[in-house]
Design a protein around this motif. Sequence first.
Motif, PDB file in Angstrom:
ATOM      1  N   VAL A 193       0.858  -1.184   0.000  1.00 27.28           N
ATOM      2  CA  VAL A 193       0.000   0.000   0.000  1.00 27.28           C
ATOM      3  C   VAL A 193       0.894   1.234   0.000  1.00 27.28           C
ATOM      4  CG1 VAL A 193      -0.207  -0.070   2.516  1.00 27.28           C
ATOM      5  CG2 VAL A 193      -1.878   1.209   1.191  1.00 27.28           C
ATOM      6  N   SER A 194       0.601   2.172  -0.887  1.00 28.02           N
ATOM      7  CA  SER A 194       1.437   3.371  -1.025  1.00 28.02           C
ATOM      8  C   SER A 194       0.708   4.652  -0.663  1.00 28.02           C
ATOM      9  CB  SER A 194       1.956   3.481  -2.464  1.00 28.02           C
ATOM     10  OG  SER A 194       2.729   2.357  -2.795  1.00 28.02           O
ATOM     11  N   HIS A 195      -0.611   4.579  -0.505  1.00 28.28           N
ATOM     12  CA  HIS A 195      -1.387   5.793  -0.254  1.00 28.28           C
ATOM     13  C   HIS A 195      -1.573   5.995   1.241  1.00 28.28           C
ATOM     14  CE1 HIS A 195      -4.476   8.857  -0.497  1.00 28.28           C
ATOM     15  NE2 HIS A 195      -4.350   8.879  -1.811  1.00 28.28           N
ATOM     16  N   ASP A 196      -1.301   7.211   1.738  1.00 34.21           N
ATOM     17  CA  ASP A 196      -1.353   7.497   3.172  1.00 34.21           C
ATOM     18  C   ASP A 196      -2.758   7.345   3.759  1.00 34.21           C
ATOM     19  OD1 ASP A 196       1.339   8.008   3.185  1.00 34.21           O
ATOM     20  OD2 ASP A 196       1.112  10.177   2.937  1.00 34.21           O
ATOM     21  N   ASP A 197      -3.808   7.531   2.935  1.00 34.78           N
ATOM     22  CA  ASP A 197      -5.178   7.430   3.445  1.00 34.78           C
ATOM     23  C   ASP A 197      -5.506   6.021   3.928  1.00 34.78           C
ATOM     24  OD1 ASP A 197      -5.556  10.053   2.950  1.00 34.78           O
ATOM     25  OD2 ASP A 197      -6.966   9.828   1.289  1.00 34.78           O
ATOM     26  N   TYR A 198      -4.747   5.033   3.461  1.00 35.56           N
ATOM     27  CA  TYR A 198      -5.048   3.651   3.823  1.00 35.56           C
ATOM     28  C   TYR A 198      -4.593   3.303   5.231  1.00 35.56           C
ATOM     29  CZ  TYR A 198      -6.635   2.151  -0.803  1.00 35.56           C
ATOM     30  OH  TYR A 198      -7.354   1.974  -1.958  1.00 35.56           O
ATOM     31  N   ARG A 199      -3.561   3.972   5.718  1.00 35.49           N
ATOM     32  CA  ARG A 199      -2.948   3.536   6.982  1.00 35.49           C
ATOM     33  C   ARG A 199      -3.920   3.519   8.163  1.00 35.49           C
ATOM     34  NH1 ARG A 199       3.084   3.838   9.045  1.00 35.49           N
ATOM     35  NH2 ARG A 199       2.758   3.075  11.140  1.00 35.49           N
ATOM     36  N   PRO A 200      -4.620   4.623   8.482  1.00 32.96           N
ATOM     37  CA  PRO A 200      -5.505   4.565   9.662  1.00 32.96           C
ATOM     38  C   PRO A 200      -6.633   3.555   9.508  1.00 32.96           C
ATOM     39  CG  PRO A 200      -5.831   6.611   8.427  1.00 32.96           C
ATOM     40  CD  PRO A 200      -4.626   5.947   7.849  1.00 32.96           C
ATOM     41  N   ILE A 201      -7.129   3.386   8.281  1.00 31.92           N
ATOM     42  CA  ILE A 201      -8.222   2.435   8.063  1.00 31.92           C
ATOM     43  C   ILE A 201      -7.725   1.005   8.226  1.00 31.92           C
ATOM     44  CG2 ILE A 201      -9.930   1.617   6.379  1.00 31.92           C
ATOM     45  CD1 ILE A 201      -9.924   4.431   5.187  1.00 31.92           C
ATOM     46  N   ILE A 202      -6.527   0.710   7.689  1.00 30.99           N
ATOM     47  CA  ILE A 202      -5.948  -0.632   7.845  1.00 30.99           C
ATOM     48  C   ILE A 202      -5.726  -0.944   9.319  1.00 30.99           C
ATOM     49  CG2 ILE A 202      -3.815  -1.937   7.512  1.00 30.99           C
ATOM     50  CD1 ILE A 202      -3.638  -0.810   4.715  1.00 30.99           C
ATOM     51  N   GLU A 203      -5.183  -0.001  10.071  1.00 26.34           N
ATOM     52  CA  GLU A 203      -4.905  -0.247  11.485  1.00 26.34           C
ATOM     53  C   GLU A 203      -6.186  -0.557  12.246  1.00 26.34           C
ATOM     54  OE1 GLU A 203      -2.761   3.135  12.859  1.00 26.34           O
ATOM     55  OE2 GLU A 203      -0.832   2.424  12.108  1.00 26.34           O
ATOM     56  N   ARG A 204      -7.239   0.221  11.997  1.00 26.47           N
ATOM     57  CA  ARG A 204      -8.497   0.019  12.722  1.00 26.47           C
ATOM     58  C   ARG A 204      -9.142  -1.320  12.371  1.00 26.47           C
ATOM     59  NH1 ARG A 204     -13.455   1.495  10.966  1.00 26.47           N
ATOM     60  NH2 ARG A 204     -12.594   2.982   9.477  1.00 26.47           N
ATOM     61  N   ILE A 205      -9.233  -1.618  11.091  1.00 21.43           N
ATOM     62  CA  ILE A 205      -9.952  -2.823  10.670  1.00 21.43           C
ATOM     63  C   ILE A 205      -9.152  -4.080  10.968  1.00 21.43           C
ATOM     64  CG2 ILE A 205     -10.807  -4.056   8.633  1.00 21.43           C
ATOM     65  CD1 ILE A 205     -11.736  -1.330   7.570  1.00 21.43           C
ATOM     66  N   PHE A 206      -7.819  -4.038  10.788  1.00 21.41           N
ATOM     67  CA  PHE A 206      -7.019  -5.218  11.094  1.00 21.41           C
ATOM     68  C   PHE A 206      -7.052  -5.522  12.589  1.00 21.41           C
ATOM     69  CE2 PHE A 206      -4.033  -6.270   7.376  1.00 21.41           C
ATOM     70  CZ  PHE A 206      -5.008  -5.950   6.450  1.00 21.41           C
ATOM     71  N   HIS A 207      -7.110  -4.473  13.424  1.00 19.61           N
ATOM     72  CA  HIS A 207      -7.252  -4.701  14.864  1.00 19.61           C
ATOM     73  C   HIS A 207      -8.599  -5.367  15.165  1.00 19.61           C
ATOM     74  CE1 HIS A 207      -3.635  -3.121  16.538  1.00 19.61           C
ATOM     75  NE2 HIS A 207      -3.794  -1.913  16.042  1.00 19.61           N
ATOM     76  N   GLN A 208      -9.658  -4.910  14.504  1.00 20.48           N
ATOM     77  CA  GLN A 208     -10.983  -5.482  14.738  1.00 20.48           C
ATOM     78  C   GLN A 208     -11.018  -6.963  14.352  1.00 20.48           C
ATOM     79  OE1 GLN A 208     -13.675  -3.006  12.551  1.00 20.48           O
ATOM     80  NE2 GLN A 208     -13.504  -1.291  13.974  1.00 20.48           N
ATOM     81  N   PHE A 209     -10.316  -7.312  13.271  1.00 19.40           N
ATOM     82  CA  PHE A 209     -10.294  -8.697  12.819  1.00 19.40           C
ATOM     83  C   PHE A 209      -9.205  -9.523  13.510  1.00 19.40           C
ATOM     84  CE2 PHE A 209     -12.893  -6.960   9.510  1.00 19.40           C
ATOM     85  CZ  PHE A 209     -13.642  -8.028   9.014  1.00 19.40           C
ATOM     86  N   GLU A 210      -8.507  -8.892  14.467  1.00 19.32           N
ATOM     87  CA  GLU A 210      -7.454  -9.569  15.236  1.00 19.32           C
ATOM     88  C   GLU A 210      -6.390 -10.169  14.314  1.00 19.32           C
ATOM     89  OE1 GLU A 210      -9.373 -12.355  17.788  1.00 19.32           O
ATOM     90  OE2 GLU A 210     -10.181 -10.802  19.103  1.00 19.32           O
ATOM     91  N   LEU A 211      -5.989  -9.392  13.318  1.00 15.41           N
ATOM     92  CA  LEU A 211      -4.952  -9.817  12.388  1.00 15.41           C
ATOM     93  C   LEU A 211      -3.603  -9.246  12.833  1.00 15.41           C
ATOM     94  CD1 LEU A 211      -6.812  -9.255   9.002  1.00 15.41           C
ATOM     95  CD2 LEU A 211      -6.155 -11.457   9.959  1.00 15.41           C
ATOM     96  N   PRO A 212      -2.590 -10.079  13.034  1.00 18.02           N
ATOM     97  CA  PRO A 212      -1.266  -9.562  13.422  1.00 18.02           C
ATOM     98  C   PRO A 212      -0.573  -8.917  12.219  1.00 18.02           C
ATOM     99  CG  PRO A 212      -1.163 -11.931  13.090  1.00 18.02           C
ATOM    100  CD  PRO A 212      -2.607 -11.550  12.893  1.00 18.02           C
ATOM    101  N   PHE A 213      -0.145  -7.678  12.346  1.00 13.06           N
ATOM    102  CA  PHE A 213       0.471  -7.003  11.214  1.00 13.06           C
ATOM    103  C   PHE A 213       1.608  -6.114  11.689  1.00 13.06           C
ATOM    104  CE2 PHE A 213      -2.833  -4.162  12.712  1.00 13.06           C
ATOM    105  CZ  PHE A 213      -2.267  -2.911  12.650  1.00 13.06           C
ATOM    106  N   GLN A 214       2.488  -5.749  10.738  1.00 13.86           N
ATOM    107  CA  GLN A 214       3.629  -4.879  11.036  1.00 13.86           C
ATOM    108  C   GLN A 214       3.882  -3.959   9.862  1.00 13.86           C
ATOM    109  OE1 GLN A 214       7.477  -6.692  11.133  1.00 13.86           O
ATOM    110  NE2 GLN A 214       8.456  -4.960  12.133  1.00 13.86           N
TER     111      GLN A 214
END
Length: 818
Positions: A193-214
């Motif tokens: 992902v290269s677009h800055d608008d994606y970061r806050p949405i990815i963090e929120r939704i991946f946390h909700q789905f309990e997905l481990p990410f870095q």
Amino acid sequence: MNVYEIVMQSEKPLVVFTDQATKQQLLRQLSQAKVFKAMQFFTQKDLYEKVFFAYREATLFTMAEWLNLQPKIVETIIKHLYLIDVNHVYESSWLNQLKMVKLRLVAEKKLIFYPYLEQLFKGKTVVSTLEENDLNSHALKIVSGYAKVETVSVHPRNTKAYLATFETIEDEVIHCAMRLRHTECLTHQAVLVSHDDYRPIIERIFHQFELPFQWLKGEPLLAYPPVQRFLNELKKSLEPIEKRIESALQNLKEESEPIVRRLTTKIVQIINGLVTYYHQPERFIELFQYICEKTAIKPHRVDGAIFIGQYEDLPFSSLEVLHVLGASEGIFPKPIEPFDTLSDAERKELSMRSVQQLNTDRKLRWITTLSRLPQVCYSYALKGAKEVFYRANLLDDLELKKGYQSFPTYDMESQCFSARYDLMVAKELYDYQKETQEEVPSLKRYYHWFKEQLTPHNPAFTGVSAKTLKEIMPKQLSISYSKLTTFYKCQFRYLLEHILKLDDPTDTLAIDIGSFFHEVIEKHAHYDTLSDTLLETTLNDLLKRGKRSYSEREMFFLRYSFETLKIVFEEIKRQENRSDYTVLEREVSIEKKYLFQGKSVRFSGVIDKLLVRDEAGLSHVLLFDYKTGKPTLKLHHSYYGFDSQLVFYLVLLKIYFADKPYKVNGFYEQLIYPKPPKYQEGKTKAEQINDSLAWVGYTIDNEQEVHYIDPLASQKSMISGMRFNKDDRFNANVKTYPEALITPLTEHVEEKIVKAIEAILQGDFAINPKRNQNAKDLSCLYCQYQDICYKRYEDYRDIRVPENLDDLMDSLKRGESE
């Protein structure tokens, strides 16, 4: 032929210019064929530095001075100097000037040339799989003068490619998360992902789905507070730059966090490249700061996490599945901007590619890389919060475009999520629709189920009502320092932790080991040494009073600490015998009562140790607090009521010495449960533990008094950081305080105690975490209640923490408020 076939047929030693993915693939093929070949692998950077030249950081700044340009512009120029022919006369005056610069750099040996070019390539087979660009073309042309060069394009695999379009970024991220949830293995997948608008949405939704990410994007060195402190120390001191560096590095080395050690290594590398600027301190500091702004430190890879990052950051060689989010034009890939150092005519004169050609090369590189992966899932949204997106032309250019398949559809209604989760998603979509006044199509799937429960969310916290407060407030209110520091970091956390008494999930083993160390050192100080029998008896007594049983593993660690505890005990005894101060009392329990609205409130605390030296009817006092974790005393934070336990105990000391004049000459934290020592040449385990037992804190600004506290302070002091200059005056970095600070500071912290009690009794438990002037979070980092806190960005309170003791004194005089 492909690379493998060329390598297999070659009878000569090989040099292979390639990337990491192709290297790993080739080595696997050779291993499977049980074939060993004499070969060297070079990256594009190796090719550049071996064939053309390498340069140090100092070269960059030398050029910046010669050309009167900023270093960031010169950095682009120096990477193209290999194109400048010093024997050619150019039409462009700028190119002729660059030719003179190159001649000067060569004459001053600023460019480092590889002296064994012929030996490196002659008589060998040279294979290159690198993309075609200006650098590689010029380098391979030179190499071809020594050996035959074969250029090979890496053929793509039979990649499975999927493509989908979504209405919004949120829909796109949700479906990506669901695809990841439906995959058995997460460790060989990544998200590009290269677009800055994606970061806050990815963090929120991946946390909700309990997905481990870095996230893999590194932070500039200057973004880290330890580097900022190091730079500030260089700027403030007036000593020679070598002395400033030595002192600042010593302060860094005293910090034990692993990240500080990584930062220290980077700082030393930068300093080594700038030694020629020692005679220009201001220039040295300016260049050091510039490099820290431009140098990023990448995070350590986390096993089992989904990698998220930009093209340059992802480990393509280890991926099986790549999810490309935001495959939109202008983003996928982001185009290269025109260079401002060379005109189009000058680029043509140097036989360089145009910017348009460079962007074409960039696209080809993406196509080549993405075509090697077994599975790639492309997606893009039609609109985001602020703009409209369009499908990337690169998707049409990819060789696999005819093989696109549709994504497997995961219907949210068919998922086995709870009704509570569905309601949470519905509320988020409803809030978004209300805020943006845009229709959210996916809301229709939920609305008819939850329409009675959907109201715009208002996360503001208005406090506790008088009726509720009366029910939850304890009959006897007592305040300790730990409660005060919780209150002043965030009043809402105080409500959860000390009024509602929500369970703390923290593992208590480390706490119990700390309690064991405290008890032994304070209750058995009259012994000369500790025996295993005494320690076993003390431990059993402590466990009987405990609230839980221990496993065999936990009991092992408790008993394993005996040896360390003996060393700590003996060193503390040696320190006490070495000082002219004597132990007045241990584990001093003191309390002070306050009366509010007819309600008595106790402020109490336990001072672990008081040392005293009596002279002419005046008691000179040292306060000690034993620590089993890292030291927390920050005198300048006391202004806002936290990270300053011993400062608050100055209020209690007034009660203890109510009938006797006294003077506070130092307050220290002492680590009594040190971390396991690491191997250090020439040092025993006991010596390393003893080094960690130095007193960490603040000492009165009086050199003579320090020699009463520690008669050997001029040699190796037991006060951490205590150093003297040749004139027997304090070193500039010693933590001292003026005697005049104690009275106003004591009065100030007592006001903080009173204000906290008043606010608690009035039910003022606002969500108000603190941030300092550098936007650093001071409250939430280790809070165990983050999952049930509904703080908003605007709930943060920005405070200006005094930067040093002079600043603290000025703040106390002005009476600044939060």
